[in-house]
Enzyme design. Structure first.
Site, PDB file in Angstrom:
ATOM      1  N   GLU A   1       0.832  -1.205   0.000  1.00  0.00           N
ATOM      2  CA  GLU A   1       0.000   0.000   0.000  1.00  0.00           C
ATOM      3  C   GLU A   1       0.859   1.245   0.000  1.00  0.00           C
ATOM      4  OE1 GLU A   1      -3.225   2.610   0.335  1.00  0.00           O
ATOM      5  OE2 GLU A   1      -1.500   2.775   1.613  1.00  0.00           O
ATOM      6  N   ASP A   2       1.889   1.209   0.805  1.00  0.00           N
ATOM      7  CA  ASP A   2       2.741   2.384   0.864  1.00  0.00           C
ATOM      8  C   ASP A   2       4.189   1.943   0.806  1.00  0.00           C
ATOM      9  OD1 ASP A   2       3.455   4.980   0.924  1.00  0.00           O
ATOM     10  OD2 ASP A   2       2.944   5.346   3.012  1.00  0.00           O
TER      11      ASP A   2
ATOM     12  N   HIS B   1      -0.599   0.602   7.182  1.00  0.00           N
ATOM     13  CA  HIS B   1      -1.207   1.391   6.106  1.00  0.00           C
ATOM     14  C   HIS B   1      -0.141   2.392   5.646  1.00  0.00           C
ATOM     15  CE1 HIS B   1      -5.377   3.384   5.081  1.00  0.00           C
ATOM     16  NE2 HIS B   1      -4.649   3.176   4.011  1.00  0.00           N
TER      17      HIS B   1
ATOM     18  N   ILE C   1       3.087   4.807   5.585  1.00  0.00           N
ATOM     19  CA  ILE C   1       4.343   4.828   6.341  1.00  0.00           C
ATOM     20  C   ILE C   1       5.132   6.076   5.977  1.00  0.00           C
ATOM     21  CG2 ILE C   1       4.500   2.316   6.492  1.00  0.00           C
ATOM     22  CD1 ILE C   1       6.603   2.367   4.292  1.00  0.00           C
TER      23      ILE C   1
ATOM     24  N   HIS D   1      -3.735  -0.331  12.020  1.00  0.00           N
ATOM     25  CA  HIS D   1      -5.166  -0.463  12.336  1.00  0.00           C
ATOM     26  C   HIS D   1      -5.428  -1.778  13.067  1.00  0.00           C
ATOM     27  CE1 HIS D   1      -6.141   2.979   9.811  1.00  0.00           C
ATOM     28  NE2 HIS D   1      -5.456   2.440   8.824  1.00  0.00           N
TER      29      HIS D   1
ATOM     30  N   ASN E   1      -5.120   7.557   7.336  1.00  0.00           N
ATOM     31  CA  ASN E   1      -4.789   6.862   6.107  1.00  0.00           C
ATOM     32  C   ASN E   1      -3.268   6.931   5.910  1.00  0.00           C
ATOM     33  OD1 ASN E   1      -4.334   6.567   3.154  1.00  0.00           O
ATOM     34  ND2 ASN E   1      -6.550   6.363   3.098  1.00  0.00           N
ATOM     35  N   ASP E   2      -2.757   8.152   5.875  1.00  0.00           N
ATOM     36  CA  ASP E   2      -1.361   8.357   5.541  1.00  0.00           C
ATOM     37  C   ASP E   2      -0.726   9.394   6.452  1.00  0.00           C
ATOM     38  OD1 ASP E   2       0.360   7.283   3.805  1.00  0.00           O
ATOM     39  OD2 ASP E   2      -0.704   8.003   2.041  1.00  0.00           O
TER      40      ASP E   2
ATOM     41  N   ASN F   1      -6.249  11.499   1.211  1.00  0.00           N
ATOM     42  CA  ASN F   1      -5.498  10.249   1.137  1.00  0.00           C
ATOM     43  C   ASN F   1      -4.004  10.521   1.317  1.00  0.00           C
ATOM     44  OD1 ASN F   1      -4.538   7.663   0.356  1.00  0.00           O
ATOM     45  ND2 ASN F   1      -6.418   7.299  -0.744  1.00  0.00           N
TER      46      ASN F   1
ATOM     47  N   ASP G   1      -4.097   8.683  -5.163  1.00  0.00           N
ATOM     48  CA  ASP G   1      -3.929   7.980  -3.888  1.00  0.00           C
ATOM     49  C   ASP G   1      -2.714   8.519  -3.149  1.00  0.00           C
ATOM     50  OD1 ASP G   1      -3.623   6.054  -1.852  1.00  0.00           O
ATOM     51  OD2 ASP G   1      -4.551   4.494  -3.032  1.00  0.00           O
ATOM     52  N   ASN G   2      -1.573   7.850  -3.242  1.00  0.00           N
ATOM     53  CA  ASN G   2      -0.416   8.297  -2.467  1.00  0.00           C
ATOM     54  C   ASN G   2       0.517   9.162  -3.306  1.00  0.00           C
ATOM     55  OD1 ASN G   2       1.285   8.572  -0.324  1.00  0.00           O
ATOM     56  ND2 ASN G   2       1.596   6.390  -0.012  1.00  0.00           N
TER      57      ASN G   2
HETATM   58  C1  LIG Z   1       6.577   6.389  -1.964  1.00  0.00           C
HETATM   59  C2  LIG Z   1       6.115   7.365  -0.970  1.00  0.00           C
HETATM   60  O1  LIG Z   1       6.748   8.348  -0.745  1.00  0.00           O
HETATM   61  N1  LIG Z   1       4.958   7.122  -0.393  1.00  0.00           N
HETATM   62  C3  LIG Z   1       4.357   8.023   0.519  1.00  0.00           C
HETATM   63  C4  LIG Z   1       2.901   7.735   0.720  1.00  0.00           C
HETATM   64  O2  LIG Z   1       2.387   8.614   1.662  1.00  0.00           O
HETATM   65  C5  LIG Z   1       3.032   8.580   2.908  1.00  0.00           C
HETATM   66  C6  LIG Z   1       2.351   9.524   3.791  1.00  0.00           C
HETATM   67  O3  LIG Z   1       2.417  10.793   3.316  1.00  0.00           O
HETATM   68  C7  LIG Z   1       4.457   8.956   2.764  1.00  0.00           C
HETATM   69  O4  LIG Z   1       5.096   8.884   3.999  1.00  0.00           O
HETATM   70  C8  LIG Z   1       5.087   8.001   1.822  1.00  0.00           C
HETATM   71  O5  LIG Z   1       6.398   8.388   1.658  1.00  0.00           O
END
Ligand SMILES: CC(=O)N[C@H]1CO[C@H](CO)[C@@H](O)[C@@H]1O
Ligand SMILES: *[C@@H]1O[C@H](CO)[C@@H](O)[C@H](O)[C@H]1NC(C)=O
Ligand SMILES: *[C@@H]1O[C@H](CO)[C@@H](O)[C@H](O)[C@H]1NC(C)=O
Length: 355
Positions: free
Chosen positions: A53-54, A115, A117, A134, A168-169, A224, A269-270
């Site tokens: 996911e991340d 979730h 990171i 979670h 979420n993030d 997100n 999304d991310n």
């Molecule tokens: C690849 C990357 O940088 N993913 C990010 C996704 O979102 C989280 C939260 O903001 C970041 O910490 C991750 O680095």
């Protein structure tokens, strides 16, 4: 008269349903087709079968991946297995993932559901990994110290707060300082997981520190991914169901003020920011409806965007990867290191491509 009233109410219901249906079509990009775009050399990462996911890549090429997310209402191929944090060294010729051992007597591994990171490296080069967790569908943020020699994570602390109800993030700006998106939908309430269809824009962003916790932005239709510019002056927030990326100015007192927004034709999304260029890399869902109602015969596609010069009048947006789900299902995140691109997904595999 009564008949007329019934007819009017029926008409109203149809209109509301139609309105809702078209807003659903738009918000979830239910019928968008994907035109394929593939970089020349892409391979699956061995050992990632239940999503990544991340992910985050350190400047030295070590990548952390969070895998095994169980999100309410979304597919998981291994619903009974706890999640894991994987490590990958992108300097290797054919990099493989290995699982990081988690140490610390207070940490419950069996309910680990990682979730978003984020890492933070201090002046002594100690790397902290912050993980949104979670356990039993609650939200905590777990603070770990990365022990590279032992390939392990030492659990230091579990952070809980009433302003962090369904995170979420996160993006770390210190070992215990971070911005977090509360998406509103991650709970054990079955009803809540359906509210995603109503477009309530109840999602918000919080700044957390041990001394002060505050809401710094609100009114999002599913906030997100969140990330920060290399100079730490701007915070980027992905508004998933509104298909927008918002740029906020970050102040010394940690508050944010909106600067600009970019609109897209895909569910964003991310976000990851290339430390070398400041470009944004965005994992996207070209047809989000397929993420929320999984059909193996008609799986969700994947899409990765690169945004250059986001602060200028004319940002350049390039589709770097796009695929209808035959290869890669439900991309959430993309990040680059020395000409290589890593793409993660909610519950499927991960890809490693040459650019
Ligand atoms: C690849 C990357 O940088 N993913 C990010 C996704 O979102 C989280 C939260 O903001 C970041 O910490 C991750 O680095
Ligand atoms: C934070 O800093 C900004 C920019 O200097 C200022 O406009 C705002 O009023 C400050 N907010 C608080 C709560 O101090
Ligand atoms: C997806 O794309 C592949 C290759 O381009 C094609 O063979 C396949 O039929 C497509 N699948 C769907 C569901 O559109």
């Amino acid at each position: 008269m009564a008949k007329l009233l019934v007819l009017t109410l029926a008409g109203l219901a149809v209109a509301l349903f139609k309105g809702h249906q078209s807003s659903y079509q738009t918000r979830f990009a239910a019928s968008r087709e994907v035109t394929p775009v593939e970089p020349p050399n892409c391979n699956f990462i061995k050992g990632v079968e239940n999503g990544a996911e991340d992910l985050e890549i350190l400047p030295n090429g070590l990548a952390f991946l969070s895998t095994g997310l169980k999100y309410p209402g979304i597919k998981s191929f291994a619903p009974d297995n706890p999640g894991k944090i994987l490590l990958m060294n992108l300097n290797e010729e054919d990099p493989a993932v290995s699982e990081l051992q988690i140490r610390g007597s207070k940490f419950d591994l069996s309910s680990f559901n990682p979730h978003g990171i984020s890492t933070f490296t201090d002046e002594d080069n100690t790397v902290y990994l912050l993980v949104v967790n979670h356990p039993n569908f609650k939200t905590t943020v777990e603070l770990f110290k990365f022990q590279e020699g032992e390939k392990s994570l030492l659990h230091l602390k579990t952070i809980r707060h009433e302003l962090l109800p369904n995170v979420n993030d996160i993006v770390a700006v210190g070992p215990e300082h971070f911005y977090a998106t509360n998406d509103h939908f991650f709970t054990d309430s079955y009803l809540r997981s359906w509210e995603v269809y109503l477009g309530l824009a109840w999602s918000y962003v919080v700044f957390y520190s041990p001394d002060k916790v505050q809401v710094v932005a609100e009114g999002f239709d599913f906030a997100n991914g969140i990330s920060i510019s290399p100079d730490s002056k701007y915070v980027y927030i992905a508004e998933f169901l509104a298909h927008k990326i918002h740029v906020y100015e970050k102040h010394a007192n940690w508050t944010l003020t909106p600067l600009k927004s970019l609109a897209f034709d895909t569910l964003v999304d991310n976000l990851s920011v290339d430390p070398a260029t400041g470009d944004l890399w965005v994992g996207c869902h070209p047809n989000g409806a397929k993420i929320f109602s999984y059909d193996p015969e008609n799986p969700p596609g994947s899409e990765v965007l690169r945004i250059q010069n986001i602060l200028t009048e004319e940002p350049k947006v390039t589709v770097v990867y796009a695929e209808n789900g035959t290869v890669l299902q439900g991309s959430t995140v993309a990040s680059v290191y020395k000409g290589k691109l890593l793409i993660g997904t909610v519950f499927h595999k991960a890809l490693y491509c040459e650019l």
